[in-house]
Design a protein around this motif. Structure first.
Motif, PDB file in Angstrom:
ATOM      1  N   GLY A   1      17.879  53.194 -34.661  1.00 56.81           N
ATOM      2  CA  GLY A   1      17.013  52.310 -35.431  1.00 56.81           C
ATOM      3  C   GLY A   1      16.915  52.640 -36.910  1.00 56.81           C
TER       4      GLY A   1
ATOM      5  N   VAL B   1      18.174  50.181 -39.730  1.00 61.13           N
ATOM      6  CA  VAL B   1      17.538  48.879 -39.944  1.00 61.13           C
ATOM      7  C   VAL B   1      16.788  48.822 -41.284  1.00 61.13           C
ATOM      8  CG1 VAL B   1      15.949  47.155 -38.997  1.00 61.13           C
ATOM      9  CG2 VAL B   1      17.435  48.471 -37.463  1.00 61.13           C
TER      10      VAL B   1
ATOM     11  N   VAL C   1      11.740  49.354 -36.799  1.00 64.48           N
ATOM     12  CA  VAL C   1      12.344  48.019 -36.771  1.00 64.48           C
ATOM     13  C   VAL C   1      11.295  46.967 -37.111  1.00 64.48           C
ATOM     14  CG1 VAL C   1      13.416  46.290 -35.280  1.00 64.48           C
ATOM     15  CG2 VAL C   1      14.171  48.671 -35.163  1.00 64.48           C
TER      16      VAL C   1
ATOM     17  N   PHE D   1      19.259  40.157 -38.895  1.00 65.69           N
ATOM     18  CA  PHE D   1      19.068  41.189 -37.879  1.00 65.69           C
ATOM     19  C   PHE D   1      19.879  40.788 -36.648  1.00 65.69           C
ATOM     20  CE2 PHE D   1      15.002  41.293 -40.279  1.00 65.69           C
ATOM     21  CZ  PHE D   1      15.033  42.612 -40.706  1.00 65.69           C
TER      22      PHE D   1
END
Length: 338
Positions: free
Chosen positions: A126, A129, A162, A178
Motif C-alpha cells: 500500500g 499509493v 489508501v 487507482f
C-alpha cells in the motif's frame, strides 16, 4: 454489485489486437523464464510473478499517453515490460547484475525507469499509493495534462494509507487512476475472508470517487474502462477507481505452494478465462492470423526472452564499491537550485 463489463466485439483493428497478444505473451513467457531462473538459484530474495494478470496492464497501457506515470507494488515485472522497459535490463536486475535497471542493487521489487516514467516496484503493501498521489499532484501543479496509474492489490486495499490518499485525491481533484488488481487472494487469504461489506470499488464512492468493476481477464474490457478513466482525469474531474477482477495462476511469491486453493480452481480459470487465449481465439476466428503465424510469434517472443536471460547471465555482478553509491543525493554548489 456492479456487473463486470466484457467486450463482446473487438472495437479495435487487427493490428491493435495482435499488439495486445504479443505484449501479453511477452509478459507470460518472461515470467515463466524468471520462475525457471529462480529455481536455478539465479534470482535471490522475493519474486512475485504476474502470470494470469497480463490483460490488466496491457489494457491500461493501451490508453496511456507519452508522459503519463505508472507506479505499482512488488508484482511489477509485467508493468515494466508493458510500458516499454527493455526485458534485458529487467532480467539483469532480477538476477542482481550490473546491467539491470537499478544496477543490480534493487532486485525484483525495486527497479525504476525515469525514461518510461515507471516509479516502482514497492515492497511495502500500500505504500506506493500515496506516492502515486504525489506524482499526480506534481503534474497538476505543472498543468501538463498527465495521468498517474497507481496499481495495488485487494490486500493493499485494506490499508489505511489508501483511504487517506482517496480523501486527498478527491479533495484536490488529482489526475490519478487507482487500479485495484483484485486477483482474489491477498497472499494466501481469499478476499471473501478478508473483506466485508461493500465491494472494493464502492469504497471509493464513500469519498466521491467514481469508478467501476472491470473484467480483468479481457484486455479489451480493460482498455474500454481505462479510456473512461483517463478521459475523466484529463478533463480535470479528479480521480477514478477501477477494480479490475483478475486471477494469478501461481502462488503469491515463488516460496508460496498455494495450497489454500485447489488445482481444479486454477485449471478452470486457465481453461475458461485465460486472457491470452481469449485474444488468440479472436485472432484465429477473425482470420487475422493463422496457427502458423501465432507459432512464429511465440518463437519470436521466446527467443527475445531467452536473449534477456543470456544477457543477465553474462552481465557482471556489481562491484563492491557500488555499496556506497546511489545512497545520498550529491551536495549541490552553494546557491545552486535543484
Amino acid at each position: 454489485m456492479a456487473t463486470r463489463k466484457r467486450a463482446a466485439k473487438p472495437n479495435v483493428s487487427a493490428e491493435e489486437l495482435m499488439h495486445y497478444y504479443k505484449e501479453m505473451l511477452l509478459i507470460r513467457r518472461f515470467e515463466e523464464k524468471a520462475g525457471q531462473l529462480y529455481g536455478m538459484g539465479l534470482i535471490g530474495g522475493f519474486c512475485h510473478l504476474y502470470i494470469g494478470q497480463e490483460a490488466v496492464v496491457v489494457g491500461l497501457e493501451a490508453v496511456a499517453e507519452e508522459g503519463d506515470n505508472r507506479i505499482t507494488t512488488y508484482r511489477d515485472h509485467g508493468h515494466m515490460l508493458a510500458c516499454g522497459m527493455d526485458p534485458k535490463g529487467v532480467m539483469a536486475e532480477l538476477t542482481g547484475r550490473e546491467g539491470g535497471y537499478s544496477k543490480g542493487k534493487g532486485g525484483s521489487m525495486h527497479m525504476f525507469s525515469k525514461e518510461k516514467r515507471f516509479y516502482g516496484g514497492h515492497g511495502i503493501v500500500g505504500a506506493n499509493v500515496p506516492i502515486g498521489a504525489g506524482l499526480a499532484l506534481a503534474d497538476q501543479y505543472l498543468g501538463n495534462d498527465r495521468v498517474t496509474f497507481t496499481y495495488f492489490g485487494d490486500g493493499a486495499a485494506n490499508q489505511g494509507q489508501v483511504y487517506e490518499t482517496y480523501n486527498m485525491a478527491e479533495l484536490w481533484d488529482l489526475p490519478i487512476i487507482f487500479v485495484i488488481e483484485n486477483n482474489q487472494y491477498a497472499m494466501g487469504t481469499s478476499v471473501k475472508r478478508a473483506t466485508k461489506g461493500m465491494t472494493l470499488r464502492q469504497r471509493g464512492e464513500a469519498f466521491g470517487i467514481p469508478g467501476e468493476e472491470v473484467d480483468g481477464m479481457d484486455v479489451l474490457a480493460v482498455k474500454e474502462a481505462g479510456q473512461r478513466a483517463v478521459e475523466n482525469c484529463r478533463a480535470g474531474k479528479g480521480p477514478y477507481l477501477l477494480e479490475v477482477m483478475t486471477y494469478r495462476y501461481r502462488g503469491h511469491s515463488m516460496s508460496d505452494p498455494a495450497k489454500y486453493r485447489t488445482r481444479e480452481e486454477v485449471q478452470k480459470m486457465r481453461d475458461e478465462r485465460d486472457p491470452i487465449e481469449h485474444v488468440r481465439t479472436m485472432l484465429l476466428e477473425g482470420k487475422h492470423a493463422s496457427e502458423e503465424d501465432l507459432k512464429a510469434i511465440d518463437k519470436e517472443v521466446k527467443d527475445r526472452v531467452n536473449d534477456s536471460a543470456e544477457f543477465a547471465k553474462e552481465s557482471p555482478e556489481p562491484a563492491v564499491e557500488e555499496l556506497w553509491t546511489d545512497i545520498y543525493a550529491a551536495e549541490l554548489p552553494q546557491g545552486e537550485a535543484i
